[in-house]
Each structure stands twice: as structure tokens, then as C-alpha cells.
Design an enzyme around this catalytic site. Structure first.
Site, PDB file in Angstrom:
ATOM      1  N   SER A 258      31.399 -14.377 -28.354  1.00 23.33           N
ATOM      2  CA  SER A 258      30.919 -13.360 -29.258  1.00 23.33           C
ATOM      3  C   SER A 258      31.393 -12.931 -30.516  1.00 23.33           C
ATOM      4  O   SER A 258      32.531 -13.273 -30.606  1.00 23.33           O
ATOM      5  CB  SER A 258      30.819 -11.931 -28.081  1.00 23.33           C
ATOM      6  N   ARG A 259      30.716 -12.423 -31.302  1.00 25.27           N
ATOM      7  CA  ARG A 259      31.056 -11.739 -32.399  1.00 25.27           C
ATOM      8  C   ARG A 259      31.813 -10.507 -32.081  1.00 25.27           C
ATOM      9  O   ARG A 259      31.695  -9.937 -30.962  1.00 25.27           O
ATOM     10  CB  ARG A 259      30.153 -11.673 -33.554  1.00 25.27           C
ATOM     11  N   ALA A 260      32.563  -9.838 -33.036  1.00 22.40           N
ATOM     12  CA  ALA A 260      33.244  -8.550 -32.805  1.00 22.40           C
ATOM     13  C   ALA A 260      32.142  -7.693 -32.242  1.00 22.40           C
ATOM     14  O   ALA A 260      31.196  -7.468 -32.892  1.00 22.40           O
ATOM     15  CB  ALA A 260      34.034  -8.192 -33.808  1.00 22.40           C
TER      16      ALA A 260
ATOM     17  N   THR B 200      33.550  -3.848 -31.019  1.00 21.46           N
ATOM     18  CA  THR B 200      34.336  -2.737 -31.331  1.00 21.46           C
ATOM     19  C   THR B 200      35.773  -3.340 -31.902  1.00 21.46           C
ATOM     20  O   THR B 200      36.500  -2.537 -32.046  1.00 21.46           O
ATOM     21  CB  THR B 200      34.626  -1.815 -29.936  1.00 21.46           C
TER      22      THR B 200
ATOM     23  N   THR C 127      36.043 -14.158 -31.064  1.00 20.36           N
ATOM     24  CA  THR C 127      36.257 -15.477 -31.036  1.00 20.36           C
ATOM     25  C   THR C 127      35.612 -16.115 -31.882  1.00 20.36           C
ATOM     26  O   THR C 127      35.917 -17.027 -32.528  1.00 20.36           O
ATOM     27  CB  THR C 127      36.418 -15.925 -29.625  1.00 20.36           C
TER      28      THR C 127
ATOM     29  N   ASP D 280      31.560  -0.175 -24.083  1.00 27.56           N
ATOM     30  CA  ASP D 280      30.753  -0.953 -23.293  1.00 27.56           C
ATOM     31  C   ASP D 280      31.355  -0.564 -21.876  1.00 27.56           C
ATOM     32  O   ASP D 280      32.449  -0.554 -21.832  1.00 27.56           O
ATOM     33  CB  ASP D 280      30.941  -2.482 -23.726  1.00 27.56           C
TER      34      ASP D 280
ATOM     35  N   SER E 240      27.276  -8.877 -18.916  1.00 23.55           N
ATOM     36  CA  SER E 240      27.412  -9.644 -19.983  1.00 23.55           C
ATOM     37  C   SER E 240      28.370 -10.791 -20.184  1.00 23.55           C
ATOM     38  O   SER E 240      27.806 -12.115 -20.339  1.00 23.55           O
ATOM     39  CB  SER E 240      28.016  -8.754 -21.308  1.00 23.55           C
TER      40      SER E 240
ATOM     41  N   LYS F  81      41.854  -1.912 -23.637  1.00 24.40           N
ATOM     42  CA  LYS F  81      40.598  -1.623 -22.893  1.00 24.40           C
ATOM     43  C   LYS F  81      40.507  -1.348 -21.712  1.00 24.40           C
ATOM     44  O   LYS F  81      39.988  -0.363 -21.262  1.00 24.40           O
ATOM     45  CB  LYS F  81      39.470  -2.814 -23.109  1.00 24.40           C
TER      46      LYS F  81
END
Length: 498
Positions: A199-201, A203, A208, A261, A269, A293
Site C-alpha cells: 500500500s501507499r501511506a 496515516t 512500502t 483504521d 484489508s 498503532k
């Protein structure tokens, strides 16, 4: 009634927005109001967009403008005549209301919701309501399984000619924790399949995919991704480009500005993308720390049980790994700075961040333990040998070349060093505020922006020694980040030296 297309050049992230003058014939005749959902047709294509009503004269009465996201989706030349209409009510409207009011949905209902989300038939405000309704403890295990299955069913699903198909995923929340490129290189160098979609960023200052994009192209389609994996055994590509879990990309778009999330959404996800990519065995890394997190061992255990139970229902073998989340990993925070750390580890450089190196080796070892070697060595031993021999670096460069070519990460032109105000010992590092600081400096939008952290927990420092170095693409962003750092100088907290 028609209006001519005008490209507005307005970035609305991924939401399609259409702009009309409030007194234009279409607005008045159709009764369109601000925030209305509108069908836009032109050039043989059709999209659904959210209306922004213009009250000034910067758009003419015979024109309608599209945001950049809408422009890309409609793919029509400027000046094209457009037609507009009210969309039919979303088929899933009743399902959305049911979820908001706390009812349990089944796989079919979730599929309707997700298909409408992918097609743009649900506005972002409706998707935000859905994401919120699924947060907290509002989804039980069976419903979480249903949501995950639905996310798989509405996307593509890859199959590979041999098994096992290995993977690794971190739930995030830890700045600089860029182990994935190293793990993929090691596992692929060992001769196993590891098709990694990332995924892109959401939060964070970098995902990566953001970091990998500073080293090689990541926006590969399914066919290109398959060619890379068949040639090199592994890849690191942006999941949004291959469409394996398109519903997840839509939900991430909404979660990003909300800055949260939930465990249920996280589980759906992560696991939907693993199954869609064809993985059979996955190591799931859960960093645990007071500003990560996952804040506590109890929370990690609960999340681990949920991930394991949903994975088992999907036929996926997982290994839950709890790791130290008290401080960042590596030195760089931000796409290019994290990429430089990755390269140093792969190259066995003398100044490579050892915490990143050892964490990546531990994770790669656990992945390799899924497939014990004939020589009796542990996964950790095999991983270390592949890294130290240079085989992992060679495989990584080969993967980059197969994805479109290796490139060197860029450097930001503006920097500021934040020094220790006194002698002391590093007592705590606030991961969340550190991430916020890197984002204020411009990451991940400006790939070279972010920060370097020069100290670790329990390290003794003297007055004037560097704690952080901020990197920014513009002087304005650097000043903005410096202002935040001045207000939160305890991001790196010093205790008294004993």
C-alpha cells in the site's frame, strides 16, 4: 442539455468532482445542488462525480469542469460535449443504512456495498459513514470473515504454478520500519515465490509502495506483475495498480483523511490482499509499543487472534509475530530516506542501520521457516547467509530491473538539525509525533522529504549532539516542520544521565 468539458487542474485526491456555475442551464433545469451525485457522460465513457457549485464567473455558463481524478477516469479531451443526469439510487443504500444502525451484514450485502463503492456510486461521505460503522468492536468474527470474503470476491485473484506462495506484512504504526524490500529480496533469492503487493501511506509518512517507488516503478498491471514474479520469483508493487483488492483502495482513500483504521477493516484489508495475490503462507508482524498503532500486549493478542481466525477461515496459513514497537526502525523516515536504509542493509554497508537489518533477518527467517531447507539450517541461518553473500542484493536489483529499472533515491535540498539541549539519556521516542513531523516536512508527497533520527532508546547523548535532521523539498515546508518541532521538543525525550 450539454456543457463543454474543461480541465480544472484541481487535485481532489481520488474523488471525482464536477464544477458547474449555479446559473448554468444544466444546474437549473436538473435541480442539481452542491454535493449532488451526478452522472457525467462523454467520449463514450461514463463516471459518477460529486458536484461543486461555482458562484463566481471563473467557469462559464456553457462549461463544466472536472477535477484531476474525474479527468483521468473520463479520459476525454478538453472541449468534449458532456451530458449529465441523476444517477439511479445505489443498490446498496439499504445495506449501508443497515450497517450504520448496527445490523449484521452477510457476504452478499458487503459485495453490493463494495461494488457500488468501486463504481463510484457511493460518495466519500457515505463511505466515511460505512468505515465508521465498522470501527471499534462493531463487527463480530463471522461478519469480519464475510467482509473479507466480499473484498476478495469483488477483485481479481492470482494463481501461481507452484506452492507455497510466501508473503510478509506489517500492520504499521512504526516509522521507518521498511523491512519488506529486504525480506522479499532474501526469500526470492532462496528460490521461493513472494509476489508482494503493498500500500501507499494511509496515516504514515511512507508506505512500502512509496519507498519502493523511489527505487523502481511500482504501478504495474497484473500481466506485468506476473511477468516479474515468473522471471525473478518476487516483486514489490503498488496494490492499487493491479486491482487485486480494489475495494480496499477505495476504503483507504476514505481512511486516510480520517486518520484511523479499525481492527476489522485492517484484518479485511490485509488478508483480502494476501489471498487475492495468491499467497498461501504469511508472516504478520505486529509492532507493540505505547506510541505504535498496537499499544499493548493485550491489544496485540486480540488482533492476532482475529487475524488468525479470519485467515484460517480463508485457508491461509499465518504466523503472528509480535515485535518491539517502542521506537522507529532504521534512521530514515520518509520514502527516499527509508530506501537509502534498505540499500545499505542489502549492500552490507558498514553504516547500515543494524536494527533494520536484524528485524528484516528475523522476519525473513520466519518466512523461510514455512519451507524447511534440506540442509537442516533454520530459516534465520539461511536468511543471514543470503544477505551476507550478496545474493539478496543481486536479487533485489534484478527485481527492480524487471519492474522497469533501478534508480537511486533523490535527496531533499533543505535540512535542519535538531540537537540535544542538554546531556542526558534517550528515555522515550514518540512514534506518532515523529510521523507527524515527517509528514509536515512533506513526506510522502515529496519523496525525498522526512527526517533522520540519530539516536536510540537508552543512548547517552551530550548537549549539542544531533537528535533529528529534518529534510524538506521547500523552505516553507521545512519552516512548518520546525515550528511543530519547537512546540513538541519532547518527541525525543531525554532523561537525566546517571
Amino acid at each position: 442539455m450539454r456543457l463543454r468539458l474543461r480541465r480544472m487542474g484541481v487535485d481532489t485526491y481520488q474523488e471525482s468532482v464536477v464544477y458547474m456555475h449555479r446559473n448554468c442551464v444544466v444546474c437549473r433545469s436538473e435541480g442539481f445542488e452542491a454535493q449532488s451525485r451526478i452522472v457525467v457522460e462523454g467520449n463514450g465513457r461514463r463516471i459518477v462525480a460529486t458536484l461543486n457549485v461555482v458562484t463566481d464567473d471563473w467557469i462559464s455558463m456553457d462549461s463544466a469542469g472536472l477535477s484531476e481524478a474525474g479527468w483521468r477516469r473520463l479520459n476525454a479531451p478538453e472541449g468534449t460535449w458532456l451530458r449529465f443526469s441523476h444517477p439511479a439510487p445505489a443498490e446498496s443504500a439499504s445495506d449501508l443504512r443497515a450497517k450504520v444502525y448496527g445490523q449484521t451484514l452477510d457476504v452478499g450485502q458487503y459485495e453490493r456495498l463494495l461494488r457500488d463503492a468501486i463504481a463510484g456510486r457511493l460518495a466519500d461521505i457515505e463511505l466515511a459513514a460505512f468505515v465508521t460503522a465498522c470501527a471499534g468492536d462493531r463487527l463480530g468474527l463471522e461478519e469480519n470473515i464475510a467482509l473479507t470474503r466480499a473484498m476478495i470476491n469483488v477483485g481479481e485473484r492470482l494463481q501461481w504454478p507452484r506452492t507455497p506462495v510466501l508473503d510478509k506484512h506489517c500492520v504499521g504504526g512504526l516509522p521507518g520500519n521498511r523491512t519488506t524490500p529486504i525480506v522479499v529480496a532474501i526469500v526470492a533469492a532462496a528460490g521461493y515465490l513472494i509476489p508482494k503487493t503493498s500500500s501507499r501511506a494511509i496515516t504514515s509518512p511512507a508506505g512500502t509502495a512509496d519507498t519502493m517507488e523511489t527505487l523502481a516503478p511500482v504501478e504495474l498491471g497484473l500481466a506485468a506483475m506476473r511477468r516479474v514474479v515468473e522471471r525473478e520469483g518476487g516483486c514489490i508493487v503498488w496494490g492499487g495498480a493491479v486491482g487485486l483488492s480494489p475495494a480496499d483502495d477505495v476504503l483507504i482513500r476514505v481512511e486516510r483523511p480520517l486518520d484511523f483504521d479499525s481492527d476489522a477493516q485492517l484484518t479485511a484489508s490485509v488478508l483480502s490482499k494476501k489471498v487475492a495475490a495468491g499467497a498461501t503462507h504469511v508472516v504478520l508482524d505486529l509492532p507493540v509499543g505505547p506510541t505504535a498503532k498496537v499499544r499493548s500486549a493485550e491489544t496485540a493478542a486480540s488482533l492476532g487472534r482475529l487475524l488468525s481466525a479470519v485467515a484460517q477461515a480463508l485457508g491461509l496459513v499465518v504466523d503472528i509475530h509480535l515485535s518491539d514497537g517502542r521506537q522507529p526502525v532504521g534512521r530514515g523516515v520518509g520514502p527516499a530516506l527509508e530506501a537509502l536504509d534498505v540499500l545499505k542493509v542489502l549492500r552490507n554497508a558498514a553504516d547500515a542501520p543494524q536494527d533494520l537489518r536484524e528485524r528484516a533477518l528475523e522476519l525473513a527467517g520466519r518466512v523461510l521457516d514455512f519451507v524447511p531447507g534440506a540442509d537442516g539450517r533454520s530459516g534465520s541461518q539461511r536468511a543471514r547467509a543470503l544477505l551476507e553473500s550478496g545474493a539478496a542484493e543481486r536479487k533485489f536489483i534484478a527485481i527492480c530491473e524487471a519492474q522497469g529499472g533501478f534508480r537511486q533515491p533523490s535527496a531533499a535540498p533543505h535540512r535542519t538539525v535538531f540537537a540535544a539541549p542538554s546531556d542526558g539519556v534517550v528515555a522515550a521516542i514518540d512514534n506518532r509525533r515523529l510521523s507527524r513531523l515527517a509528514k509536515l516536512a512533506g513526506a510522502p508527497r515529496a519523496p525525498a522529504a522526512g527526517l533522520e533520527i540519530h539516536v536510540r532508546l537508552d543512548q547517552r547523548v551530550g548537549a549539542g549532539e544531533p537528535l533529528l535532521t529534518l529534510h524538506a523539498q521547500t523552505s516553507g515546508e521545512l519552516a512548518y516542520a520546525n515550528e511543530y518541532l519547537a512546540q513538541h521538543s519532547d518527541i525525543v525525550k531525554l532523561g537525566a544521565a546517571s
